[in-house]
Design a protein around this motif. Structure first.
Motif, PDB file in Angstrom:
ATOM      1  N   GLY A  37       0.791  -1.223   0.000  1.00  0.00           N
ATOM      2  CA  GLY A  37       0.000   0.000   0.000  1.00  0.00           C
ATOM      3  C   GLY A  37       0.825   1.276   0.000  1.00  0.00           C
ATOM      4  O   GLY A  37       0.269   2.368  -0.146  1.00  0.00           O
ATOM      5  N   GLN A  38       2.146   1.166   0.149  1.00  0.00           N
ATOM      6  CA  GLN A  38       2.984   2.364   0.154  1.00  0.00           C
ATOM      7  C   GLN A  38       3.270   2.845  -1.270  1.00  0.00           C
ATOM      8  O   GLN A  38       3.283   2.068  -2.221  1.00  0.00           O
ATOM      9  N   THR A  39       3.502   4.160  -1.383  1.00  0.00           N
ATOM     10  CA  THR A  39       3.983   4.767  -2.625  1.00  0.00           C
ATOM     11  C   THR A  39       5.452   5.102  -2.444  1.00  0.00           C
ATOM     12  O   THR A  39       5.827   5.764  -1.463  1.00  0.00           O
ATOM     13  N   VAL A  40       6.265   4.625  -3.349  1.00  0.00           N
ATOM     14  CA  VAL A  40       7.710   4.837  -3.272  1.00  0.00           C
ATOM     15  C   VAL A  40       8.116   5.814  -4.372  1.00  0.00           C
ATOM     16  O   VAL A  40       7.927   5.531  -5.566  1.00  0.00           O
ATOM     17  N   TYR A  41       8.657   6.955  -3.969  1.00  0.00           N
ATOM     18  CA  TYR A  41       9.124   7.966  -4.925  1.00  0.00           C
ATOM     19  C   TYR A  41      10.610   7.720  -5.195  1.00  0.00           C
ATOM     20  O   TYR A  41      11.461   7.976  -4.352  1.00  0.00           O
ATOM     21  N   PHE A  42      10.861   7.196  -6.403  1.00  0.00           N
ATOM     22  CA  PHE A  42      12.205   6.793  -6.806  1.00  0.00           C
ATOM     23  C   PHE A  42      12.813   7.922  -7.629  1.00  0.00           C
ATOM     24  O   PHE A  42      12.425   8.171  -8.768  1.00  0.00           O
ATOM     25  N   ASN A  43      13.788   8.617  -7.052  1.00  0.00           N
ATOM     26  CA  ASN A  43      14.471   9.719  -7.729  1.00  0.00           C
ATOM     27  C   ASN A  43      15.622   9.143  -8.554  1.00  0.00           C
ATOM     28  O   ASN A  43      16.602   8.633  -8.008  1.00  0.00           O
ATOM     29  N   ALA A  44      15.486   9.234  -9.879  1.00  0.00           N
ATOM     30  CA  ALA A  44      16.479   8.609 -10.749  1.00  0.00           C
ATOM     31  C   ALA A  44      16.663   9.418 -12.023  1.00  0.00           C
ATOM     32  O   ALA A  44      15.713  10.003 -12.551  1.00  0.00           O
ATOM     33  N   TRP A  45      17.899   9.406 -12.507  1.00  0.00           N
ATOM     34  CA  TRP A  45      18.232  10.047 -13.776  1.00  0.00           C
ATOM     35  C   TRP A  45      17.283   9.563 -14.860  1.00  0.00           C
ATOM     36  O   TRP A  45      16.961   8.376 -14.942  1.00  0.00           O
ATOM     37  N   ALA A  46      16.827  10.470 -15.710  1.00  0.00           N
ATOM     38  CA  ALA A  46      15.817  10.139 -16.710  1.00  0.00           C
ATOM     39  C   ALA A  46      16.294  10.426 -18.122  1.00  0.00           C
ATOM     40  O   ALA A  46      15.488  10.647 -19.016  1.00  0.00           O
ATOM     41  N   GLY A  47      17.602  10.374 -18.341  1.00  0.00           N
ATOM     42  CA  GLY A  47      18.147  10.755 -19.640  1.00  0.00           C
ATOM     43  C   GLY A  47      18.178   9.658 -20.676  1.00  0.00           C
ATOM     44  O   GLY A  47      18.780   9.832 -21.730  1.00  0.00           O
ATOM     45  N   SER A  48      17.546   8.517 -20.403  1.00  0.00           N
ATOM     46  CA  SER A  48      17.548   7.400 -21.348  1.00  0.00           C
ATOM     47  C   SER A  48      16.144   6.830 -21.465  1.00  0.00           C
ATOM     48  O   SER A  48      15.523   6.475 -20.461  1.00  0.00           O
ATOM     49  N   ASP A  49      15.659   6.721 -22.695  1.00  0.00           N
ATOM     50  CA  ASP A  49      14.346   6.112 -22.912  1.00  0.00           C
ATOM     51  C   ASP A  49      14.325   4.672 -22.450  1.00  0.00           C
ATOM     52  O   ASP A  49      13.315   4.187 -21.929  1.00  0.00           O
ATOM     53  N   ARG A  50      15.430   3.948 -22.640  1.00  0.00           N
ATOM     54  CA  ARG A  50      15.493   2.552 -22.215  1.00  0.00           C
ATOM     55  C   ARG A  50      15.406   2.435 -20.701  1.00  0.00           C
ATOM     56  O   ARG A  50      14.711   1.559 -20.173  1.00  0.00           O
ATOM     57  N   VAL A  51      16.117   3.291 -19.984  1.00  0.00           N
ATOM     58  CA  VAL A  51      16.055   3.263 -18.525  1.00  0.00           C
ATOM     59  C   VAL A  51      14.638   3.591 -18.056  1.00  0.00           C
ATOM     60  O   VAL A  51      14.084   2.918 -17.179  1.00  0.00           O
ATOM     61  N   ALA A 336      20.031  -6.581 -17.892  1.00  0.00           N
ATOM     62  CA  ALA A 336      21.238  -6.937 -18.630  1.00  0.00           C
ATOM     63  C   ALA A 336      20.966  -7.197 -20.106  1.00  0.00           C
ATOM     64  O   ALA A 336      21.885  -7.120 -20.931  1.00  0.00           O
ATOM     65  N   ASP A 337      19.732  -7.488 -20.457  1.00  0.00           N
ATOM     66  CA  ASP A 337      19.348  -7.800 -21.828  1.00  0.00           C
ATOM     67  C   ASP A 337      19.399  -6.527 -22.678  1.00  0.00           C
ATOM     68  O   ASP A 337      18.735  -5.531 -22.356  1.00  0.00           O
ATOM     69  N   ILE A 338      20.161  -6.540 -23.784  1.00  0.00           N
ATOM     70  CA  ILE A 338      20.299  -5.316 -24.583  1.00  0.00           C
ATOM     71  C   ILE A 338      18.982  -4.902 -25.225  1.00  0.00           C
ATOM     72  O   ILE A 338      18.834  -3.766 -25.657  1.00  0.00           O
ATOM     73  N   ARG A 339      18.017  -5.811 -25.290  1.00  0.00           N
ATOM     74  CA  ARG A 339      16.715  -5.430 -25.843  1.00  0.00           C
ATOM     75  C   ARG A 339      15.976  -4.487 -24.906  1.00  0.00           C
ATOM     76  O   ARG A 339      15.063  -3.770 -25.338  1.00  0.00           O
ATOM     77  N   HIS A 340      16.369  -4.470 -23.633  1.00  0.00           N
ATOM     78  CA  HIS A 340      15.682  -3.642 -22.652  1.00  0.00           C
ATOM     79  C   HIS A 340      16.586  -2.534 -22.098  1.00  0.00           C
ATOM     80  O   HIS A 340      16.161  -1.393 -21.974  1.00  0.00           O
ATOM     81  N   TRP A 341      17.829  -2.869 -21.715  1.00  0.00           N
ATOM     82  CA  TRP A 341      18.740  -1.852 -21.192  1.00  0.00           C
ATOM     83  C   TRP A 341      20.178  -2.183 -21.572  1.00  0.00           C
ATOM     84  O   TRP A 341      20.881  -1.366 -22.124  1.00  0.00           O
TER      85      TRP A 341
END
Length: 397
Positions: A37-51, A336-341
């Motif tokens: 039930g918790q909301t987790v605010y994950f602060n992360a670099w957003a400079g990659s569409d894959r990420v 690790a899969d290059i199709r995703h990241w």
């Protein structure tokens, strides 16, 4: 050269490199129940569409599995998180903070650890920590020469890598000396991002490690006057800069810009911290299959990037559950899969079950590094400020 064998031998003598405490199943079950039930605010670099897409996938998984809502707070620079948490502590906001977890390493971790801005230690109590390759990948417990001590959890591996089109770069330069020789024969076809962009700063650290007569001082905090230790770096850059794109008078803003310059033929060689970046770009049809990747034969800088929880996070339980999931074989294999990241795993594959090992059997892809080089540990995080400050004074105008 500090090679992997010597790093392992030195690390094994340190008190924080000993066996980890096993996770307590009952305590973990209580954490999982509290996280629902918790909301987790994950602060992360957003400079990659894959990420960004990967984090969207992870959000769906933790919602389904644990009843946690994961919100990606998109950052341009992780320093934004550090400044915000520092300001909250100065204002007396010891709970109910704006961030529940963050993607950090290096000088940002050093700052948050020294200023008491992190929750923990928690990382070695997570169930999936038992699968992390702390022996083969010692930077999972050492962040830019700073002991992690359980205040951040290893998430992915990185190693400084160069790549270029083999039609233009027939013999990839496998050392700084060879890179200088290539630049002399091909002026204007190489450069590096403008510091403090971390790719640019990492290139400077790579040059420093390859030119230093003695590397040992670079793994200790930078002295008040580092001029003598940094002089080999500036001598090399003074020789290199006139050979760079626009004679070293201007620098690209990022390695993403350099990647496009490579695709356009403006540059012959670019650089990255992800050994699979070129393979990713080839798979996405943004670079031709003739692009190859390599590392300097004597070693290139490598590190681990981490997940941490601010001291005043609202959802500490939810953050721990999310981080443990992101260390799971399922999440690590997808990453690790290059199709995703295409981000190398922190796990020890030989510790996994046969079914989990099979998740990592994607094989090599065009553009991948064919022969990996030794990992050179990052200099102590305090060197970043010293290098960037003097670089700006000398070349930043």
């Amino acid at each position: 050269m500090i090679d992997r064998r010597r790093l392992l031998a030195a690390a094994s003598l340190l008190p924080w490199f000993g066996p980890a405490r096993a996770a307590d199943p009952a305590a973990w079950e209580r954490t999982v129940r509290a996280a629902r039930g918790q909301t987790v605010y994950f602060n992360a670099w957003a400079g990659s569409d894959r990420v960004n897409a990967y984090l969207q996938w992870a959000a769906g998984e933790v919602a389904q599995r644990f009843g946690i809502q994961l919100e990606h707070v998109k950052l341009g620079d992780t320093a934004e998180l550090v400044k915000r948490v520092r300001a909250e502590k100065a204002a007396g906001r010891s709970s109910g903070g704006s961030a529940d977890m963050g993607w950090i390493n290096g000088e940002n971790f050093l700052t948050m650890k020294r200023e008491g801005l992190l929750f923990g230690p928690f990382a070695e109590s997570l169930p999936n920590f038992a699968l992390v390759d702390v022996a083969g990948k010692p930077t999972t417990r050492i962040d830019f020469s700073e002991p992690v001590e359980g205040y951040e959890a290893a998430w992915g591996m990185a190693q400084f890598t160069f790549y270029g089109d083999s039609r233009r770069v027939a013999q990839p330069p496998k050392s700084l000396a060879e890179l200088l020789a290539y630049a002399k024969k091909n002026p204007g076809r190489f450069t590096y991002p403008r510091p403090p962009n971390f790719h640019g700063t990492t290139f400077l650290k790579q040059v420093l490690l390859e030119t230093a007569a003695d590397r040992k001082p670079l793994y200790a905090p930078a002295p008040a006057d580092p001029a003598a230790l940094l002089s080999p770096l500036w001598r090399t850059l003074d020789e290199l800069h006139p050979l760079l794109w626009r004679q070293g008078k201007q620098f690209p803003a990022s390695n993403a810009v350099m990647r496009q310059m490579l695709a356009d033929g403006e540059l012959h060689i670019t650089l990255t911290f992800n050994p699979n970046e070129a393979a990713n770009e080839i798979a996405a049809k943004r670079l031709p299959e003739t692009v190859i990747s390599w590392q300097h034969a004597a070693g290139t800088i490598g590190n681990t990037h981490f997940l941490a929880i601010p001291f005043n996070a609202r959802a500490k339980e939810g953050a721990q559950v999310v981080i443990d999931f992101l260390q799971s074989p399922l999440a690590q294999a997808r990453k690790a899969d290059i199709r995703h990241w295409g981000d190398p795993t922190v796990l020890a594959i030989d510790k996994l079950s046969a079914a989990d090992r099979a998740l990592f059997s994607q094989g090599s892809a065009p553009g991948s590094v064919v022969q990996g080089a030794p990992v050179l540990p990052e200099p102590h995080a305090s060197w970043v400020e010293a290098i960037e400050r003097e670089w700006a004074r000398r070349y930043g105008q």
